[in-house]
Enzyme design. Structure first.
Site, PDB file in Angstrom:
ATOM      1  N   SER A  20       0.832  -1.206   0.000  1.00  0.00           N
ATOM      2  CA  SER A  20       0.000   0.000   0.000  1.00  0.00           C
ATOM      3  C   SER A  20       0.866   1.255   0.000  1.00  0.00           C
ATOM      4  O   SER A  20       0.397   2.341  -0.338  1.00  0.00           O
ATOM      5  CB  SER A  20      -0.934  -0.004   1.214  1.00  0.00           C
ATOM      6  OG  SER A  20      -0.183  -0.122   2.406  1.00  0.00           O
ATOM      7  N   CYS A  21       2.120   1.119   0.399  1.00  0.00           N
ATOM      8  CA  CYS A  21       3.052   2.252   0.349  1.00  0.00           C
ATOM      9  C   CYS A  21       3.417   2.540  -1.113  1.00  0.00           C
ATOM     10  O   CYS A  21       3.105   1.747  -1.993  1.00  0.00           O
ATOM     11  CB  CYS A  21       4.307   1.941   1.150  1.00  0.00           C
ATOM     12  SG  CYS A  21       4.001   1.659   2.905  1.00  0.00           S
TER      13      CYS A  21
END
Lengths: 198, 165
Positions: free
Chosen positions: B28-29
């Protein structure tokens, strides 16, 4: 690194969690698996949130996991990740759904594994609520099939705006007859540790 | 021989040797690469969250990439200091996946898409062109950036895919 919890705090927290797990989580999991369950509580530690991937062992680096993440908020904020090897989660979904075979994870199979994560998280959250009198609300469980590195990164992001460090408690559960292995990682903001150990 | 510099979660690194490569892993980063190919300077940040909300300074370089807003400021300033021309700086990004899916359509864990939106907004405000991206979906990616070519290579072990953007 600016640690907020003492060694004594962490030991007390580990002890309290173990009590909840033995009294609530293991009986719940035992009913789900229809067999006796043993557990192994690993060290509870405070680590820098950006180092959450330190929890990945060399053996787990390439493994694909079925995972459920439940975020709990209210008087206490905790994140609970349940994960197991994807290949081991398929027989479990088959068993829960009463099917004879499962080649791919369909929506129903995902839902069944999510529900296990939901039930097991609730066993801990309810124990905390009953013991401490807190009101805690659980999110809808999120399901993923991914590497542990990806799962931990998502958890780290979820707590990244609260604190630079987190308290991580890792537990392994084993089905005595089937050998099914399920792991739990519970994380919380160190600032909230005192809420549980007071 | 190429030297690979691994950027940890929330970290940031700047390279100026043509043989150096930057590498990180994102779910998700988001991996942001800013580069000036003429000056042969590149930076990579592993952004975890859109915005820094407290007043604490992340002085250490191993955490300065944690927030998109502070990561951009740090990368641009430091790249210019060592010879990059702000008019030549370009960007490539990868990551921002939605890892956990829900039965309901409402996702409580949509940090990936929020990261992407914030980063694109900052790029717009700073006037840095986004030349390519591999974002979204639901899987983690290894991201490598080679300063020699300007190529960003994205590998998913789970999906068994490899692409160059």
């Amino acid at each position: 690194m600016d640690l907020k919890s003492s060694h004594n705090d962490l030991q007390q927290l580990e002890c309290i969690l173990n009590t909840f797990i033995v009294s609530k989580t293991i009986p719940s999991l035992s009913v789900i698996l229809d067999e006796p369950v043993k557990h192994f509580l690993k060290k509870t530690q405070e680590i820098q949130i950006t180092n959450l991937d330190w929890l990945i062992s060399n053996f787990e680096e390439m493994d694909v996991m079925s995972a459920v993440y439940v975020k709990c908020d209210g008087d206490l904020s905790i994140g609970v990740l349940w994960y197991m090897l994807e290949e081991e989660s398929k027989p479990l979904a088959v068993k829960l759904l009463g099917k004879s075979h499962l080649s791919e994870f369909d929506k129903l199979a995902m839902s069944s594994i999510s529900e296990i994560g939901n039930i097991l998280t609730a066993s801990i959250v309810n124990a905390i609520c009953n013991e401490a009198g807190y009101k805690i609300y659980s999110s809808v469980p999120g399901f993923a099939i991914e590497s542990l590195r990806t799962l931990l990164e998502a958890m780290a992001s979820d707590f990244g705006d609260r604190s630079d460090t987190i308290i991580a408690s890792a537990v392994e559960f084993y089905g005595v007859n089937s050998g099914i292995k399920l792991k739990m990682l519970l994380i919380q903001d160190p600032k909230e540790t005192k809420k549980l150990i007071m | 021989m190429n030297s690979i510099i691994e950027v940890k979660m929330g970290g940031l690194a700047i390279i100026r040797e043509e043989t150096d490569e930057l590498k990180t892993f994102v779910g998700s980063c988001v991996a942001i690469c800013l580069f000036d190919m003429d000056a042969k300077i590149a930076a990579m940040a592993h952004v975890m969250l859109p915005k820094k909300t407290d007043s604490k300074q992340h002085a250490a370089e191993n955490e300065v990439g944690k927030f998109a807003d502070t990561a951009f400021a740090y990368m641009i300033n430091n790249m210019i200091q060592i010879g990059a021309d702000p008019k030549r700086i370009q960007a490539k990004i990868a990551g921002g996946a939605t890892i956990f899916s829900h039965e309901s359509e409402i996702s409580l864990f949509n940090i990936g898409s929020r990261n992407i939106t914030a980063i694109k907004q900052i790029l717009k405000e700073t006037g840095i062109p986004l030349v390519s991206e591999d974002t979204g979906a639901n899987f983690g990616r290894w991201v490598m950036f080679a300063l020699s070519s300007g190529d960003m290579t994205i590998v998913s072990n789970l999906k068994k895919t490899k692409k160059v953007i």
